[in-house]
Design a protein around this motif. Structure first.
Motif, PDB file in Angstrom:
ATOM      1  N   ILE A  17      17.855   3.348 -75.381  1.00 49.33           N
ATOM      2  CA  ILE A  17      17.092   3.468 -75.377  1.00 49.33           C
ATOM      3  C   ILE A  17      16.545   3.873 -76.763  1.00 49.33           C
ATOM      4  O   ILE A  17      15.621   3.311 -76.789  1.00 49.33           O
ATOM      5  CB  ILE A  17      17.499   5.507 -75.027  1.00 49.33           C
ATOM      6  CG1 ILE A  17      17.543   5.584 -73.596  1.00 49.33           C
ATOM      7  CG2 ILE A  17      16.556   6.858 -75.636  1.00 49.33           C
ATOM      8  CD1 ILE A  17      18.648   7.834 -73.667  1.00 49.33           C
ATOM      9  N   ASN A  84      18.956   8.667 -82.777  1.00 50.91           N
ATOM     10  CA  ASN A  84      19.175   8.297 -81.630  1.00 50.91           C
ATOM     11  C   ASN A  84      20.280   8.246 -81.182  1.00 50.91           C
ATOM     12  O   ASN A  84      21.211   7.834 -79.730  1.00 50.91           O
ATOM     13  CB  ASN A  84      18.033   7.348 -81.259  1.00 50.91           C
ATOM     14  CG  ASN A  84      18.209   6.974 -79.573  1.00 50.91           C
ATOM     15  OD1 ASN A  84      18.390   7.190 -78.330  1.00 50.91           O
ATOM     16  ND2 ASN A  84      19.024   5.819 -79.541  1.00 50.91           N
ATOM     17  N   THR A 133      17.566  12.233 -79.706  1.00 50.66           N
ATOM     18  CA  THR A 133      18.231  12.062 -78.154  1.00 50.66           C
ATOM     19  C   THR A 133      19.197  12.609 -78.202  1.00 50.66           C
ATOM     20  O   THR A 133      20.076  12.180 -78.469  1.00 50.66           O
ATOM     21  CB  THR A 133      18.597  10.254 -78.509  1.00 50.66           C
ATOM     22  OG1 THR A 133      17.229   9.829 -78.843  1.00 50.66           O
ATOM     23  CG2 THR A 133      18.707  10.214 -76.802  1.00 50.66           C
ATOM     24  N   SER A 135      21.021  14.664 -74.302  1.00 50.96           N
ATOM     25  CA  SER A 135      21.112  14.156 -73.250  1.00 50.96           C
ATOM     26  C   SER A 135      20.923  16.041 -72.047  1.00 50.96           C
ATOM     27  O   SER A 135      21.437  16.714 -72.543  1.00 50.96           O
ATOM     28  CB  SER A 135      22.649  14.070 -73.278  1.00 50.96           C
ATOM     29  OG  SER A 135      23.062  14.302 -72.043  1.00 50.96           O
ATOM     30  N   VAL A 181      20.475   6.940 -67.415  1.00 55.17           N
ATOM     31  CA  VAL A 181      20.116   6.417 -68.148  1.00 55.17           C
ATOM     32  C   VAL A 181      20.589   4.511 -68.213  1.00 55.17           C
ATOM     33  O   VAL A 181      22.175   4.702 -68.380  1.00 55.17           O
ATOM     34  CB  VAL A 181      19.245   5.823 -68.914  1.00 55.17           C
ATOM     35  CG1 VAL A 181      18.266   5.454 -69.728  1.00 55.17           C
ATOM     36  CG2 VAL A 181      19.024   7.598 -69.596  1.00 55.17           C
ATOM     37  N   THR A 183      22.075   2.349 -69.428  1.00 54.80           N
ATOM     38  CA  THR A 183      22.627   1.674 -70.661  1.00 54.80           C
ATOM     39  C   THR A 183      24.144   1.185 -70.866  1.00 54.80           C
ATOM     40  O   THR A 183      24.552   1.755 -69.368  1.00 54.80           O
ATOM     41  CB  THR A 183      22.116   2.695 -72.313  1.00 54.80           C
ATOM     42  OG1 THR A 183      23.469   3.733 -71.272  1.00 54.80           O
ATOM     43  CG2 THR A 183      21.114   3.059 -71.811  1.00 54.80           C
ATOM     44  N   PRO A 204      15.970   2.223 -69.984  1.00 53.58           N
ATOM     45  CA  PRO A 204      15.607   2.935 -70.197  1.00 53.58           C
ATOM     46  C   PRO A 204      13.761   2.594 -71.707  1.00 53.58           C
ATOM     47  O   PRO A 204      13.135   3.920 -72.033  1.00 53.58           O
ATOM     48  CB  PRO A 204      16.384   1.693 -72.214  1.00 53.58           C
ATOM     49  CG  PRO A 204      17.533   1.268 -71.538  1.00 53.58           C
ATOM     50  CD  PRO A 204      16.958   0.829 -70.045  1.00 53.58           C
ATOM     51  N   GLU A 205      12.975   1.790 -71.066  1.00 51.30           N
ATOM     52  CA  GLU A 205      11.616   1.741 -70.732  1.00 51.30           C
ATOM     53  C   GLU A 205      11.021   2.890 -70.073  1.00 51.30           C
ATOM     54  O   GLU A 205       9.561   3.818 -71.358  1.00 51.30           O
ATOM     55  CB  GLU A 205      10.821   0.512 -70.617  1.00 51.30           C
ATOM     56  CG  GLU A 205      11.857  -0.758 -71.153  1.00 51.30           C
ATOM     57  CD  GLU A 205      12.791  -1.458 -70.988  1.00 51.30           C
ATOM     58  OE1 GLU A 205      13.377  -1.612 -71.479  1.00 51.30           O
ATOM     59  OE2 GLU A 205      13.460  -1.088 -69.741  1.00 51.30           O
ATOM     60  N   VAL A 207      12.331   6.354 -70.236  1.00 52.92           N
ATOM     61  CA  VAL A 207      12.562   6.924 -70.806  1.00 52.92           C
ATOM     62  C   VAL A 207      11.777   6.914 -72.276  1.00 52.92           C
ATOM     63  O   VAL A 207      11.111   8.388 -72.894  1.00 52.92           O
ATOM     64  CB  VAL A 207      13.731   7.164 -71.701  1.00 52.92           C
ATOM     65  CG1 VAL A 207      14.360   7.989 -72.609  1.00 52.92           C
ATOM     66  CG2 VAL A 207      14.815   7.391 -70.053  1.00 52.92           C
ATOM     67  N   ALA A 208      11.230   6.169 -72.633  1.00 50.32           N
ATOM     68  CA  ALA A 208      10.663   5.541 -73.733  1.00 50.32           C
ATOM     69  C   ALA A 208       9.251   5.881 -73.440  1.00 50.32           C
ATOM     70  O   ALA A 208       8.429   6.671 -74.676  1.00 50.32           O
ATOM     71  CB  ALA A 208      10.576   4.297 -74.773  1.00 50.32           C
TER      72      ALA A 208
END
Length: 260
Positions: A17, A84, A133, A135, A181, A183, A204-205, A207-208
């Motif tokens: 993330i 993060n 960040t 959760s 996510v 990761t 992750p993209e 989430v961004a």
């Protein structure tokens, strides 16, 4: 929100993330400092996005101070700080005290220490933004990981306090609360991986991108999984019913574990 030429710091940005957030901010014209314990990963991401690597520990008092001081030297000012970096240690009541302490250091005190250094300057200038960040575990809970659940709840609570205390003075605080996510943390989740991916594990993209949209309206809760809003409301209004459901899920995990 125009972030062109803004000074941005992203911790834990070597992977997952954090990497996606750093990439997104750089793509929109921000000047990005890439922080990670993994120095090689920090440098690789910085090279890729045209950022500036500052490897190091973003949790300890000395590490946070060094990161912020060095970032200010490079950026001039830190306009947005993405806290993060996070860690998932331990399981339940058998978790050693040192793992509990480490979880609090990384998942909570890193944010506290950053705010202690950043907020006074932001109050003087009249603006600044802290994006934590957390959760979905910080709004609900995380079966199988007491330290993660407790410290992520604490992270959300601290962010709420900051927003309530300083929001009227130009300090914007937001928390990102995703579920599963894709990761390394999800890869290492074992039997919890299926539960965390119940409402689709996001890239992750993605989430961004949700984060970027949330920067435009300053919303406090950033929920990449929209379903979390409903779970959060259900937990608040029908707590016993919600806990009964969580106990059923735990029972399934217990059964699955006994069969393996």
């Amino acid at each position: 929100m125009d972030v062109l030429d803004m000074g941005v710091v992203v911790t834990g940005a070597g992977h997952g993330i954090g990497r996606a957030i750093a990439t997104t901010m750089a793509a929109h014209g921000a000047r990005v400092v890439v922080n990670d314990l993994d120095a090689d990963a920090a440098r690789a991401v910085a090279d890729e996005i045209g950022g500036h690597p500052i490897p190091g520990d973003a949790a300890t008092e000395a590490g946070v101070s060094a990161l912020i001081d060095t970032a200010r030297e490079h950026l001039g000012a830190i306009d947005i700080y993405f806290a993060n970096a996070g860690i998932d240690l331990g399981t339940g009541l058998d978790t050693p005290a040192e793992d509990w302490a480490k979880a609090f250091e990384v998942n909570l005190m890193a944010h506290v220490r950053a705010a202690q250094r950043l907020v006074p300057t932001w109050l003087e200038s009249g603006s600044g933004r802290l994006v934590v960040t957390a959760s979905a575990a910080g709004l609900l809970t995380m079966l199988g990981s007491a330290p993660y659940s407790v410290t992520k709840h604490a992270a959300v609570a601290f962010a709420e306090w900051l927003s309530a205390t300083y929001g009227h003075r130009g300090v914007t605080v937001q928390v990102i609360c995703p579920q599963g996510v894709k990761t390394r943390m999800l890869d290492n989740a074992g039997p919890l991986q299926e539960l965390l991916s119940r409402d689709t594990a996001l890239e992750p993209e993605q989430v961004a991108e949700t984060m970027w949209q949330a920067l435009q309206d300053d919303r406090f809760l950033i929920l990449p999984h929209p379903e979390v809003q409903g779970y959060y409301e259900h937990r608040a209004t029908k707590t016993d019913h919600w806990l009964a459901g969580m106990r059923k899920l735990q029972g399934r995990l217990d059964l699955r574990g006994s069969r393996s």
